[in-house]
Scaffold this motif. Structure first.
Motif, PDB file in Angstrom:
ATOM      1  N   TYR A  49      35.944 -29.857  17.581  1.00  0.00           N
ATOM      2  CA  TYR A  49      36.148 -29.495  19.291  1.00  0.00           C
ATOM      3  C   TYR A  49      35.077 -30.306  19.910  1.00  0.00           C
ATOM      4  O   TYR A  49      33.952 -30.701  19.414  1.00  0.00           O
ATOM      5  CB  TYR A  49      35.792 -28.074  19.242  1.00  0.00           C
ATOM      6  N   SER A  50      35.480 -30.485  21.130  1.00  0.00           N
ATOM      7  CA  SER A  50      34.535 -31.019  22.241  1.00  0.00           C
ATOM      8  C   SER A  50      34.655 -30.238  23.688  1.00  0.00           C
ATOM      9  O   SER A  50      35.684 -30.708  24.304  1.00  0.00           O
ATOM     10  CB  SER A  50      34.763 -32.678  22.240  1.00  0.00           C
ATOM     11  N   PRO A  51      33.877 -29.473  23.914  1.00  0.00           N
ATOM     12  CA  PRO A  51      34.069 -28.774  25.307  1.00  0.00           C
ATOM     13  C   PRO A  51      33.634 -29.709  26.308  1.00  0.00           C
ATOM     14  O   PRO A  51      34.069 -29.296  27.454  1.00  0.00           O
ATOM     15  CB  PRO A  51      32.847 -27.751  24.860  1.00  0.00           C
ATOM     16  N   GLN A  56      30.529 -37.559  25.001  1.00  0.00           N
ATOM     17  CA  GLN A  56      30.822 -38.681  24.666  1.00  0.00           C
ATOM     18  C   GLN A  56      31.106 -39.992  25.374  1.00  0.00           C
ATOM     19  O   GLN A  56      31.497 -41.088  24.988  1.00  0.00           O
ATOM     20  CB  GLN A  56      31.957 -38.691  23.802  1.00  0.00           C
ATOM     21  N   GLY A  57      30.625 -40.023  26.845  1.00  0.00           N
ATOM     22  CA  GLY A  57      30.756 -40.784  27.875  1.00  0.00           C
ATOM     23  C   GLY A  57      32.098 -41.013  28.209  1.00  0.00           C
ATOM     24  O   GLY A  57      32.490 -42.092  28.539  1.00  0.00           O
ATOM     25  N   LEU A  58      32.968 -40.046  28.184  1.00  0.00           N
ATOM     26  CA  LEU A  58      34.345 -40.181  28.463  1.00  0.00           C
ATOM     27  C   LEU A  58      34.659 -38.987  29.720  1.00  0.00           C
ATOM     28  O   LEU A  58      34.306 -37.842  29.675  1.00  0.00           O
ATOM     29  CB  LEU A  58      35.273 -39.615  27.421  1.00  0.00           C
ATOM     30  N   ASP A  76      42.343 -30.294  31.267  1.00  0.00           N
ATOM     31  CA  ASP A  76      41.583 -31.017  32.237  1.00  0.00           C
ATOM     32  C   ASP A  76      40.435 -30.278  32.893  1.00  0.00           C
ATOM     33  O   ASP A  76      39.843 -31.105  34.012  1.00  0.00           O
ATOM     34  CB  ASP A  76      42.671 -31.431  33.418  1.00  0.00           C
ATOM     35  N   GLU A  77      39.915 -29.268  32.465  1.00  0.00           N
ATOM     36  CA  GLU A  77      38.481 -28.885  32.608  1.00  0.00           C
ATOM     37  C   GLU A  77      37.659 -28.745  31.448  1.00  0.00           C
ATOM     38  O   GLU A  77      38.203 -28.684  30.415  1.00  0.00           O
ATOM     39  CB  GLU A  77      38.707 -27.392  33.354  1.00  0.00           C
ATOM     40  N   HIS A  78      36.442 -28.556  31.646  1.00  0.00           N
ATOM     41  CA  HIS A  78      35.209 -28.490  30.722  1.00  0.00           C
ATOM     42  C   HIS A  78      35.612 -27.092  30.012  1.00  0.00           C
ATOM     43  O   HIS A  78      36.199 -26.139  30.539  1.00  0.00           O
ATOM     44  CB  HIS A  78      34.207 -28.578  31.111  1.00  0.00           C
ATOM     45  N   TYR A  79      35.381 -26.825  28.687  1.00  0.00           N
ATOM     46  CA  TYR A  79      35.176 -25.666  28.072  1.00  0.00           C
ATOM     47  C   TYR A  79      36.623 -25.070  27.915  1.00  0.00           C
ATOM     48  O   TYR A  79      36.702 -23.774  28.065  1.00  0.00           O
ATOM     49  CB  TYR A  79      34.256 -24.633  28.578  1.00  0.00           C
ATOM     50  N   TYR A  80      37.729 -25.948  27.843  1.00  0.00           N
ATOM     51  CA  TYR A  80      38.944 -25.521  27.378  1.00  0.00           C
ATOM     52  C   TYR A  80      39.533 -24.413  28.415  1.00  0.00           C
ATOM     53  O   TYR A  80      40.566 -23.670  28.105  1.00  0.00           O
ATOM     54  CB  TYR A  80      38.954 -24.805  26.262  1.00  0.00           C
ATOM     55  N   ASN A  81      39.455 -25.157  29.716  1.00  0.00           N
ATOM     56  CA  ASN A  81      40.110 -24.482  30.760  1.00  0.00           C
ATOM     57  C   ASN A  81      41.022 -25.459  31.480  1.00  0.00           C
ATOM     58  O   ASN A  81      41.121 -26.848  31.310  1.00  0.00           O
ATOM     59  CB  ASN A  81      39.254 -23.981  31.703  1.00  0.00           C
ATOM     60  N   GLY A  82      42.000 -24.837  32.368  1.00  0.00           N
ATOM     61  CA  GLY A  82      42.588 -25.672  33.513  1.00  0.00           C
ATOM     62  C   GLY A  82      44.077 -25.763  32.942  1.00  0.00           C
ATOM     63  O   GLY A  82      44.389 -25.315  31.682  1.00  0.00           O
ATOM     64  N   ILE A  83      44.690 -27.130  33.362  1.00  0.00           N
ATOM     65  CA  ILE A  83      45.970 -27.271  32.780  1.00  0.00           C
ATOM     66  C   ILE A  83      45.901 -27.815  31.447  1.00  0.00           C
ATOM     67  O   ILE A  83      44.959 -28.772  31.194  1.00  0.00           O
ATOM     68  CB  ILE A  83      46.561 -28.282  33.716  1.00  0.00           C
TER      69      ILE A  83
END
Length: 241
Positions: A49-51, A56-58, A76-83
């Motif tokens: 996982y990467s929240p 990672q510079g992305l 499209d949002e941090h911590y597994y939120n959004g679309i």
């Protein structure tokens, strides 16, 4: 002491050989994120996982191409939120459109093996937010008690989901789809983007058991059979490589 000195190099060689074999396992889950659409270009490889991809510079629009094995959820949002985009691949690659925004990612399924029997419950619809997961019966889903809106299953076993604690209340059985395969890699899975599709109220799941323990079986789209379609992607559209 002389015998011990002779044994150690042999042991190191055996461990090195085992490590090399482990790395070469063909169905190892991975996702490679490329910063351009050049298949020989630079990439960052994810095995977990990467929240927050900025670590990672992305940034949210920097990923242009992905290659993967397994089921990966891109948000499209941090911590597994959004679309989100639910992408399934078996050593497949896709080019993303210029508007695809990815700020966090995680896989769904077992951390121990690609096609191990497993389930994942999610707080939000379409696999967003907090998560509860496991591979055994659970009489309570703990932090997601009465707060589950979507789910996935993996492996060759159905699972039964209950609206009561300790396997009580209404129940629905969900079978995995597949197996799908590609070059000798096999995957059984199913994803329910909103649990109301199961005929259960939203936020009603409270316990889970392995196997089909009710006559109320969710049929879905041919859950007992499947034909692998290379490049199968769920979520907002992307373009094939």
């Amino acid at each position: 002491m002389g015998s011990l000195v002779r044994v150690l190099p042999a042991l190191v060689a055996a461990i090195s050989c085992f490590t090399a074999l482990a790395i070469d396992i063909p169905d190892l889950r991975y996702l490679k994120a490329y910063i351009n659409d050049d298949p020989d270009g630079p990439y960052h490889e994810f095995l977990d996982y990467s929240p927050d991809l900025s670590v990672q510079g992305l940034d949210d629009l920097s990923i242009k191409r992905i290659c993967l094995t397994g089921q990966w959820l891109l948000y499209d949002e941090h911590y597994y939120n959004g679309i989100d985009t639910f992408i399934i691949g078996l050593n497949d690659c896709y080019n993303l459109s210029s508007s695809d925004s990815i700020s966090s990612l995680r896989y769904t399924g077992s951390p121990y093996g690609l096609n191990d029997v497993y389930y994942n419950l999610y707080e939000g619809e379409n696999y967003g937010g907090n998560e509860f997961k496991g591979n055994t019966n659970t009489p309570t889903v703990a932090n997601l008690d009465m707060n589950v809106s979507s789910l996935t299953i993996n492996g060759q076993s159905p699972w039964t989901f209950f609206t009561g604690l300790q396997y009580a209340g209404e129940a629905v059985c969900v079978y995995p789809y597949g197996p799908v395969s590609n070059n000798g890699i096999y995957l059984n899975f199913y994803g329910i983007g909103t649990i109301t599709d199961l005929g259960l109220p939203d936020n009603s799941i409270r316990s889970v058991a392995k196997g089909c323990l009710t006559d109320n079986v969710y049929r879905g789209d041919r859950p007992h059979q499947g034909e692998w379609r290379p490049g199968w992607k769920l979520g907002h559209p992307t373009s094939d490589a």
